[in-house]
Design an enzyme around this catalytic site. Structure first.
Site, short mmCIF file in Angstrom:
data_model
loop_
_atom_site.label_atom_id
_atom_site.label_comp_id
_atom_site.label_asym_id
_atom_site.label_seq_id
_atom_site.Cartn_x
_atom_site.Cartn_y
_atom_site.Cartn_z
N TRP A 74 0.90 -1.10 -0.04
CA TRP A 74 -0.02 -0.10 0.06
C TRP A 74 0.86 1.14 0.00
O TRP A 74 1.61 1.59 0.95
CB TRP A 74 -0.94 0.06 1.34
CG TRP A 74 -2.05 0.94 1.19
CD1 TRP A 74 -3.07 1.02 0.75
CD2 TRP A 74 -1.91 2.16 1.96
NE1 TRP A 74 -3.86 2.27 0.84
CE2 TRP A 74 -3.16 3.00 1.80
CE3 TRP A 74 -0.98 2.75 2.98
CZ2 TRP A 74 -3.40 4.06 2.38
CZ3 TRP A 74 -1.18 4.03 3.47
CH2 TRP A 74 -2.63 4.76 3.38
N GLU A 482 -22.07 6.07 11.42
CA GLU A 482 -21.45 4.65 11.10
C GLU A 482 -22.09 4.21 9.73
O GLU A 482 -21.39 3.55 9.02
CB GLU A 482 -21.58 3.77 12.39
CG GLU A 482 -21.07 2.38 11.92
CD GLU A 482 -19.50 2.02 11.51
OE1 GLU A 482 -18.91 3.11 11.61
OE2 GLU A 482 -19.18 1.15 11.07
N LYS A 486 -19.83 3.40 6.31
CA LYS A 486 -20.11 2.04 5.33
C LYS A 486 -20.54 2.33 3.95
O LYS A 486 -19.91 1.67 3.17
CB LYS A 486 -21.13 1.35 6.07
CG LYS A 486 -20.75 0.53 7.59
CD LYS A 486 -19.53 -0.43 7.49
CE LYS A 486 -18.43 0.09 7.79
NZ LYS A 486 -18.06 0.44 9.18
O1 M6R Z 1 -8.33 -1.30 13.35
P1 M6R Z 1 -8.77 0.18 13.88
O2 M6R Z 1 -9.99 -0.23 14.35
O3 M6R Z 1 -7.88 0.88 14.60
O4 M6R Z 1 -9.10 0.81 12.48
C1 M6R Z 1 -9.79 2.01 12.34
C2 M6R Z 1 -10.28 2.50 11.15
O5 M6R Z 1 -9.41 2.46 10.10
C3 M6R Z 1 -11.41 1.55 10.63
O6 M6R Z 1 -12.20 1.57 11.31
C4 M6R Z 1 -11.82 1.97 9.23
O7 M6R Z 1 -12.63 3.12 9.33
C5 M6R Z 1 -12.78 1.08 8.71
N1 M6R Z 1 -12.42 0.81 7.24
C6 M6R Z 1 -14.32 1.52 8.66
O8 M6R Z 1 -15.20 0.35 8.16
#
Ligand code: M6R
Length: 609
Positions: A74, A482, A486
């Site tokens: 990435w 949220e 999504k």
């Molecule tokens: O692994 P984490 O919970 O720290 O990740 C945080 C965000 O990167 C993660 O929740 C992101 O927003 C998701 N892709 C949402 O679906």
């Protein structure tokens, strides 16, 4: 944010490298590459794009050899291209490296190495590591790696391979994850467990600063000084299938359907046998200590941040303690007022999110006590925090977080109720009532999941709209945030969530005929007010899909369609209302032909700032 793998043994390395990388594509997938030593040369193959492009490139002429490393990328430094894909080599092609993270001082090192005559082929920060290794190597591979580590700054997990030492790989990490899988006459290295559980369940989880010399029959771990480190083998108890799709078309759909179990697993063992109390045995703080803080911050990113907003509501409502919620990427740059009387709660599914980890470290430095809510045992955040509460959601592979969110809500609810018990801010009867309702949630989620057809129909009908709005008040607003995240992240539809009462302060100007508005109306205390806001958007000819609790016969009079979820306490209903929103996003993405599990420009775990 990348995935790395390594193999040393008697089998063809390429088999494990490709298999392992396919399990790590959630970490990044803009290019992929492998390097395999065939007994005389190190063959490096790279390709921009998904792993599939690399496979296609080499399928008629697979690299041969039993020592190899691989990478799925990435991009951070240097755009996605063949040239910038890993592995990277030194001038001679004898030293090869794969890297996940950022070498912060790479420009200074690069200048120095160029002055010494090294020729660079890529724009990456990683390539300096290969050249530096070449520069400091005087016959002792381990010593050279230690010297490299002394010189580089930043975050990394790294695997080094050298043609000069074809019996081993050397790996190390700082602020990025790395595991070693212990086989029989072969060993594996990977960024994450799903890459190796097909091969072994016996692992070493490396800590920051540890260096492992991995041969086919041995793994020697040492510290930065070269002194041996004794480590315990960590037995992975995940079901191998748990990391696979289990019959669903996408990981996201599988993970949405896993929520009843994930939620049940997260709450089990945390309710007393008589059902009267929450017990958080993992918390080693005394109840008095937990309640002694005069300030609580919840800090997280993305979906975990949205869970934090609900967490704030729970703690304030049930335990009557003031809570601030902040985005991790903002928190640490605003000189937060944090001291030894502060409790910092960080939330992270992966436990590896760079901003969240940095906020945690900074708060510890300022004297705060820290509690992590995370899903990954042994993750950086779990190790760094003073205390940890795990969400037992199992591995979450889809980039869009679903079961992590609902399990985070469960943990927050239980924590808030636990604090309320200690403080006496809720009567024992109310605590008991809420626990009884909590126990019903897994079955109610299953009920919500039992008929997805109406949601599929809405998704087909409105999936090609360019804008969608989500509105709600109180906890409904938190869930709306949220839901809109999504939708935007996997379907690329522009989706915004607004506190319904805010519409008339600007957003209402965007509501025109035919614009879909998803209106959540489950919070009794603000129900009438939400209805007024729904009428406001209906008056502008929006198409409104209402989300209500069973038993609500009112909402359907004012909206175009209603989705009903089972009745429960309004505190717990976010665990149910979020489910149709997850499904709506999923089916909208399918309708638009999007790559649900790997949305463009995103990666599962954001381990760079
Ligand atoms: O692994 P984490 O919970 O720290 O990740 C945080 C965000 O990167 C993660 O929740 C992101 O927003 C998701 N892709 C949402 O679906």
């Amino acid at each position: 944010m990348c995935g790395i793998v390594g193999y040393v043994g008697d089998r063809e390395a390429v088999e494990f490298l490709l298999e392992g990388l396919s399990k790590l594509e959630y970490r990044g997938y803009d290019s992929a590459g492998i390097a395999v030593y065939d007994g005389s040369v190190v063959r490096v193959e790279k390709s921009v794009g998904r792993l599939a492009s690399l496979k296609e490139k080499i399928e008629d002429d697979m690299p041969k050899g039993c020592l190899g490393i691989g990478h799925t990328r990435w991009a951070t430094h240097g755009r996605p291209s063949d040239r910038n894909a890993h592995p990277h080599t030194d001038c001679t092609g004898e030293f090869v490296v794969v890297h996940n993270g950022i070498i912060e001082n790479y420009l200074a090192l690069k200048e120095e190495l160029i002055e010494q005559g090294h020729a660079f082929k890529s724009e990456t920060d990683t390539e300096v590591v290969a050249h530096l290794l070449e520069a400091v190597y005087h016959g002792d591979f381990e010593a050279a790696v230690r010297e490299v580590l002394r010189r580089i700054e930043g975050s990394y997990s790294l695997v080094f391979m050298s043609k000069k030492h074809p019996d081993r790989l050397i790996c190390t990490k700082k602020d990025n994850p790395l595991v070693i899988g212990l086989g029989d006459g072969e060993n594996f290295i990977a960024s994450d467990i799903p890459a190796i559980i097909q091969r072994t369940r016996r692992t070493f989880i490396l800590n920051d600063g540890e260096i492992a010399v991995v041969r086919k029959d041995s793994v020697d771990i040492m510290d930065r000084q070269g002194d041996p480190v004794t480590k315990k083998v960590f037995e992975v108890n995940w079901n191998a299938e748990a990391a696979e799709k289990g019959g669903y078309e996408h990981f996201m759909l599988k993970e949405i359907h896993e929520q009843p179990k994930a939620v049940r697993d997260t709450m089990s063992q945390r309710i007393s046998k008589d059902g009267k109390e929450i017990v958080l045995e993992e918390l080693k703080w005394t109840p008095e200590f937990l309640n002694s803080f005069n300030k609580i911050y919840i800090v997280a990113c993305g979906t975990a941040y949205h869970a934090g907003l609900v967490g704030k509501f729970y703690i304030e409502k049930l335990a009557r303690v003031m809570v601030e919620v902040d985005l991790a990427s903002e928190f640490r740059y605003r000189n937060p007022i944090v001291d030894e009387n502060t409790l910092l709660i960080v939330v992270s599914q992966s436990g590896e999110t760079s901003d969240t980890l940095a906020a945690l470290k900074e708060s510890r430095r300022l004297g705060a006590k820290t509690l992590a809510l995370t899903n990954v045992v042994g993750s950086s955040i779990a190790r760094e925090a003073d205390q940890v509460l795990y969400t037992w959601a199992g591995p979450e592979i889809a980039v869009a977080s679903t079961k992590a969110y609902t399990t985070q809500l469960i943990l927050f609810f239980m924590l808030a109720l636990y604090m309320a018990e200690i403080k006496g801010t809720q009567t024992p009867e109310r605590v008991r009532e809420l626990i009884d309702l909590l126990k019903k949630i897994p079955a109610q989620i299953s009920e919500t999941l039992s008929d997805v057809e109406p949601i599929k129909t809405f998704a087909r009908k409105y999936g090609f709209n360019e804008d969608v709005f989500y509105i709600g008040r109180s906890l409904d607003y938190d869930v709306a945030l949220e839901g809109s995240l999504k939708l935007k992240e996997i379907s690329y539809i522009h989706a915004e969530a607004y506190a319904a009462g805010e519409l008339k302060h600007g957003t209402l100007a965007l509501i025109v005929e035919g614009v879909p508005v998803i209106a959540l109306a489950t919070q009794k205390s603000v129900y009438e007010k939400t209805l007024s806001n729904i009428k406001e958007v209906k008056a502008r000819d929006a198409v409104v899909i209402g989300i209500a609790a069973e038993g609500d016969e009112e909402l359907q009079k004012y909206v175009d369609h209603v989705i009903k979820v089972p009745e429960t306490d309004e505190l717990l209903i976010p665990l149910l209302t979020v489910v149709p929103l997850q499904l709506l996003a999923y089916f909208a993405a399918i309708t638009r032909g999007c790559d649900v599990d790997k949305p463009r420009n995103l990666a599962k775990s954001v381990t760079v700032e």
